[in-house]
Design a protein around this motif. Structure first.
Motif, short mmCIF file in Angstrom:
data_model
loop_
_atom_site.label_atom_id
_atom_site.label_comp_id
_atom_site.label_asym_id
_atom_site.label_seq_id
_atom_site.Cartn_x
_atom_site.Cartn_y
_atom_site.Cartn_z
N PRO A 105 39.49 48.45 39.13
CA PRO A 105 39.45 47.61 40.23
C PRO A 105 40.80 47.55 41.02
CG PRO A 105 38.30 46.69 38.41
CD PRO A 105 39.07 47.64 37.83
N GLY A 106 41.84 47.64 40.27
CA GLY A 106 43.21 47.50 40.92
C GLY A 106 43.81 48.51 42.05
N LEU A 107 42.78 49.43 42.16
CA LEU A 107 43.13 50.39 43.35
C LEU A 107 42.77 49.58 44.58
CD1 LEU A 107 40.98 53.64 41.97
CD2 LEU A 107 43.65 53.17 42.13
N ASP A 108 42.28 48.58 44.59
CA ASP A 108 42.03 47.78 46.00
C ASP A 108 43.31 47.14 46.37
OD1 ASP A 108 39.49 48.61 46.51
OD2 ASP A 108 38.65 47.02 45.50
N GLY A 109 44.18 46.84 45.46
CA GLY A 109 45.41 46.35 45.85
C GLY A 109 45.78 45.03 44.75
N ARG A 110 46.41 44.14 45.40
CA ARG A 110 47.03 42.84 44.40
C ARG A 110 45.95 42.16 44.03
NH1 ARG A 110 49.76 37.86 45.35
NH2 ARG A 110 51.84 38.11 43.95
N ILE A 111 46.12 41.85 42.80
CA ILE A 111 45.27 40.50 42.23
C ILE A 111 46.19 39.53 41.52
CG2 ILE A 111 43.59 39.98 40.33
CD1 ILE A 111 42.37 42.61 40.89
N GLU A 112 45.81 38.31 41.82
CA GLU A 112 46.66 37.24 41.16
C GLU A 112 45.62 36.13 40.66
OE1 GLU A 112 50.77 34.42 42.37
OE2 GLU A 112 49.68 35.54 44.14
N LEU A 113 46.17 35.49 39.58
CA LEU A 113 45.37 34.32 39.14
C LEU A 113 46.34 33.31 38.69
CD1 LEU A 113 42.73 36.05 36.92
CD2 LEU A 113 42.22 34.77 39.12
N LEU A 114 46.27 32.31 39.23
CA LEU A 114 47.15 30.87 38.67
C LEU A 114 46.38 29.93 38.00
CD1 LEU A 114 49.15 30.57 41.94
CD2 LEU A 114 49.78 31.99 40.02
N LYS A 115 46.80 29.36 36.74
CA LYS A 115 45.83 28.37 35.95
C LYS A 115 46.73 27.18 35.92
CE LYS A 115 43.11 31.94 33.70
NZ LYS A 115 42.36 32.61 32.65
N PHE A 116 46.31 25.95 35.92
CA PHE A 116 46.99 24.74 36.00
C PHE A 116 46.64 23.92 34.84
CE2 PHE A 116 46.12 26.51 40.31
CZ PHE A 116 47.24 26.68 40.76
N PRO A 117 47.47 22.95 34.38
CA PRO A 117 47.49 22.05 33.38
C PRO A 117 46.10 21.39 33.26
CG PRO A 117 49.61 21.85 34.47
CD PRO A 117 48.61 22.63 35.31
N ASP A 118 45.52 20.98 34.51
CA ASP A 118 44.38 20.10 34.46
C ASP A 118 42.93 21.24 34.25
OD1 ASP A 118 44.26 21.62 36.75
OD2 ASP A 118 43.98 19.82 38.10
N GLY A 119 43.15 22.51 34.08
CA GLY A 119 41.96 23.21 33.84
C GLY A 119 41.55 24.11 34.95
N THR A 120 42.09 23.63 36.52
CA THR A 120 41.56 24.35 37.61
C THR A 120 42.44 25.49 37.52
OG1 THR A 120 43.32 23.04 38.71
CG2 THR A 120 41.09 22.10 38.65
N ALA A 121 41.96 26.56 38.58
CA ALA A 121 42.58 27.81 38.86
C ALA A 121 42.45 28.01 40.29
CB ALA A 121 42.00 28.80 37.93
N VAL A 122 43.38 29.11 40.66
CA VAL A 122 43.18 29.64 42.07
C VAL A 122 43.54 31.22 42.02
CG1 VAL A 122 44.40 29.83 44.46
CG2 VAL A 122 43.99 27.54 43.01
N GLY A 123 42.80 31.71 42.55
CA GLY A 123 43.09 33.20 42.52
C GLY A 123 42.86 34.04 43.84
N ARG A 124 43.39 35.33 44.07
CA ARG A 124 43.17 35.84 45.17
C ARG A 124 43.59 37.46 45.05
NH1 ARG A 124 48.62 35.09 48.94
NH2 ARG A 124 50.26 35.78 47.48
N SER A 125 42.85 38.13 45.83
CA SER A 125 42.59 39.76 45.57
C SER A 125 42.80 40.50 46.89
CB SER A 125 41.66 40.16 44.75
OG SER A 125 41.53 41.56 44.66
N ASP A 126 43.47 41.30 46.99
CA ASP A 126 43.35 42.19 48.36
C ASP A 126 42.11 42.81 48.46
OD1 ASP A 126 46.13 41.67 48.80
OD2 ASP A 126 46.65 43.60 47.80
N GLY A 127 41.27 43.01 47.34
CA GLY A 127 39.95 43.79 47.24
C GLY A 127 38.84 42.93 47.71
N VAL A 128 38.87 41.67 47.42
CA VAL A 128 37.65 40.90 47.96
C VAL A 128 37.98 39.55 48.40
CG1 VAL A 128 36.36 41.94 45.79
CG2 VAL A 128 37.92 39.96 45.24
N PHE A 129 37.15 39.03 49.14
CA PHE A 129 37.27 37.64 49.72
C PHE A 129 38.27 37.66 50.54
CE2 PHE A 129 36.48 36.57 44.96
CZ PHE A 129 35.07 36.68 45.02
N ASN A 130 38.50 38.87 51.35
CA ASN A 130 39.53 38.85 52.55
C ASN A 130 40.80 38.66 52.15
OD1 ASN A 130 37.35 39.78 54.30
ND2 ASN A 130 36.82 37.82 54.66
#
Length: 258
Positions: A192-217
């Motif tokens: 899946p990384g052939l599409d480009g960058r992937i990043e996942l951030l996880k926070f103390p309250d259990g929430t998270a944010v992510g992004r990827s060049d290959g999905v969700f624009n």
């Protein structure tokens, strides 16, 4: 001081990259406040915009843009304005606020999220992640952009990139106890990384944010079902990459340190 004594700047052109993003509410508020203050002090000194621009070494059009909150003033602009208007450091001091909004909003937001995260997972396929870049690497990547940045904008972007760093050397980072570094070999199976960058951030309250060049624009996502997709993609990448134990010797070999 007369117009004949005007400062001659190195560059008067209205360079791109210093415009105020209308969607950046904080940036708009700061630059509008600074512009209003500049205009009030200029008018109190009995100077028209063309004369003032000539004295500080900038064009009339740029003066109107700065005073109208449409343009981020450079530090030299504020320094020159402070001197010409005999403001005794009041104008120059506004740089402390201006410099906080001089970076693009997206860069500032990313830095804030990274600072809050208790776990950061990143895959990069084209370059070393910005958090790990040394100044020379960051400058080389930004210099390669087309159309090219001006010298001032180049240094501004490099500074923004390096402001996100906590460490600079890839091997030093990989040896930290709280960092797991894995290398994806070029002869790996399609992943899946052939599409480009992937990043996942996880926070103390259990929430998270992510992004990827290959999905969700490439847009940041926080919905559980979207995060699940990114976690699956990231997990597949980690499974196909070299193990942490194999990755550091691989980097050492590439760097000629063995």
């Amino acid at each position: 001081m007369s117009v004949d004594e005007a400062v001659q700047p190195e560059e008067e052109v209205d360079e791109p990259g210093w415009e105020v993003d209308p969607d950046d509410e904080w940036g708009v508020a700061v630059i509008t406040m600074v512009g209003r203050q500049l205009k009030l002090l200029r008018e109190a000194a009995g100077m028209r915009a063309p004369q003032f621009g000539a004295l500080i070494g900038y064009g009339e059009d740029l003066v109107y843009k700065v005073e109208g909150g449409k343009r981020i003033p450079k530090r030299q602009y504020l320094v020159n304005a402070d001197r010409v208007l005999n403001a005794n450091g009041v104008i120059e001091a506004t740089w402390e606020d201006v410099k906080k909004v001089r970076y693009p909003k997206g860069v500032r937001d990313l830095g804030k999220l990274e600072a809050k995260a208790v776990e950061i997972g990143v895959y990069e396929s084209q370059s070393i992640n910005g958090l790990l870049q040394i100044p020379e690497h960051a400058r080389a990547l930004i210099q390669a952009r087309q159309p090219p940045y001006s010298p001032d904008d180049l240094e501004r972007m490099v500074a923004a990139r390096l402001a996100r760093q906590s460490v600079e050397h890839l091997l030093e980072v990989g040896r930290l106890h709280n960092v797991t570094l894995q290398v994806m070999p070029t002869n790996a199976e399609p992943h899946p990384g052939l599409d480009g960058r992937i990043e996942l951030l996880k926070f103390p309250d259990g929430t998270a944010v992510g992004r990827s060049d290959g999905v969700f624009n490439g847009r940041p996502v926080s919905e559980p079902k979207h995060l699940h997709i990114l976690e699956l993609r990231y997990g597949t990448i980690r499974a196909q990459a070299l193990s942490p134990r194999e990755s550091l010797p691989f980097i050492e070999q590439l760097l000629g340190e063995t």
